[in-house]
Motif scaffolding. Sequence first.
Motif, PDB file in Angstrom:
ATOM      1  N   THR A  70       0.807  -1.214   0.000  1.00 49.60           N
ATOM      2  CA  THR A  70       0.000   0.000   0.000  1.00 49.60           C
ATOM      3  C   THR A  70       0.846   1.273   0.000  1.00 49.60           C
ATOM      4  O   THR A  70       0.301   2.375  -0.145  1.00 49.60           O
ATOM      5  CB  THR A  70      -0.948   0.025   1.208  1.00 49.60           C
ATOM      6  OG1 THR A  70      -0.181  -0.107   2.408  1.00 49.60           O
ATOM      7  CG2 THR A  70      -1.960  -1.117   1.116  1.00 49.60           C
ATOM      8  N   SER A  71       2.184   1.148   0.137  1.00 47.15           N
ATOM      9  CA  SER A  71       3.057   2.330   0.056  1.00 47.15           C
ATOM     10  C   SER A  71       3.295   2.744  -1.395  1.00 47.15           C
ATOM     11  O   SER A  71       3.876   3.806  -1.650  1.00 47.15           O
ATOM     12  CB  SER A  71       4.403   2.050   0.733  1.00 47.15           C
ATOM     13  OG  SER A  71       5.174   1.127  -0.029  1.00 47.15           O
ATOM     14  N   ASN A  74      -1.381   4.681  -5.257  1.00 47.77           N
ATOM     15  CA  ASN A  74      -2.564   4.951  -4.436  1.00 47.77           C
ATOM     16  C   ASN A  74      -3.031   3.635  -3.832  1.00 47.77           C
ATOM     17  O   ASN A  74      -3.676   2.830  -4.494  1.00 47.77           O
ATOM     18  CB  ASN A  74      -3.659   5.570  -5.311  1.00 47.77           C
ATOM     19  CG  ASN A  74      -4.909   5.912  -4.513  1.00 47.77           C
ATOM     20  OD1 ASN A  74      -4.940   5.774  -3.287  1.00 47.77           O
ATOM     21  ND2 ASN A  74      -5.947   6.344  -5.202  1.00 47.77           N
ATOM     22  N   GLN A  75      -2.608   3.369  -2.602  1.00 45.99           N
ATOM     23  CA  GLN A  75      -2.957   2.128  -1.908  1.00 45.99           C
ATOM     24  C   GLN A  75      -2.524   0.886  -2.694  1.00 45.99           C
ATOM     25  O   GLN A  75      -3.232  -0.107  -2.777  1.00 45.99           O
ATOM     26  CB  GLN A  75      -4.455   2.089  -1.611  1.00 45.99           C
ATOM     27  CG  GLN A  75      -4.936   3.166  -0.646  1.00 45.99           C
ATOM     28  CD  GLN A  75      -4.263   3.043   0.718  1.00 45.99           C
ATOM     29  OE1 GLN A  75      -4.314   1.985   1.350  1.00 45.99           O
ATOM     30  NE2 GLN A  75      -3.623   4.106   1.174  1.00 45.99           N
ATOM     31  N   GLY A  76      -1.330   0.983  -3.296  1.00 42.85           N
ATOM     32  CA  GLY A  76      -0.758  -0.169  -4.000  1.00 42.85           C
ATOM     33  C   GLY A  76      -0.928  -0.148  -5.495  1.00 42.85           C
ATOM     34  O   GLY A  76      -0.409  -1.033  -6.178  1.00 42.85           O
TER      35      GLY A  76
END
Length: 288
Positions: A70-71, A74-76
């Motif tokens: 998720t980093s 956008n959320q992965g």
Amino acid sequence: DDGIFDFVVNEFVPDLNYEFGRAGEASAEFNRNTKSTEAIRGLAVQNDGRFIAVGYGSIVRYQSTGSIDTSFGNQGIAFFDGIAKAVVIQADGKIVVAGENAGLQLARYHPDGRLDKSFGTAGYVKTSLGANTIVTDMVQTADGQLIVVGSSALGTSQYSATIVKYRSDGQLDTSFSQNGIFRTSFGSRGFANGVAVQSDGKLVIVGQEYNDFPDPSRFKVVRLNVDGAFDLSFGINGSTSLVIGAGSTAFDVALQGDGKIVVAGSADGDSIIAPFGQRVFAMIRLTS
């Protein structure tokens, strides 16, 4: 059924690794269009074990455990303006994606998933190859240049196998073939599907050679010199083709340590390798 197909990743070691993802599988839905079909078209592994999967308009990074990182983006998820087909990771960790958007399109992303706007025009490089451009594979050379393989239309019913070479910054390598673009016929309806780079920089391209029925489709293998000219020491004038069963298609290629060339694909049964109408795995090995 709502018509949605999710990205699915499995890990085998060599049996299914049930510690990966959820019981050996990692899947996720990324396209918000409920009538869309999703599929992973390209995959690349980072040095730290995380990996990048691309398909349609999505670039997704997974942890080595199979969970979404998720980093990243956008959320992965990062987005590609077009249909993403292939991905490579450059030496500095930046991510290059190749795909289709009214022609061949490249995009480059920072390691955190942000579009690298120093690459091409605002992060994208577009190359016009004519109608019905299809991207199937991309690799890097030892010095970081990018090789993209696919096909493009020569007319209403004929395609050319097309190989495009870029410098690491996305500029066409004009020393390669015709201003960075090589085209050749794999038959009137054939396609290029895969590419590998030899240690000497020569390119091995594989695909399907096909004309019209009743002519059978064939494994097609071509080797090019570093400058994009046919390697006349290979096969007949730089290429070779082989029918397996009642017809065959090469999808990918790998190089052994001894230089031998392994080509993988599928073949149609001819009552010898398999019953008529049955499609089977097919593989050949060529000397270097």
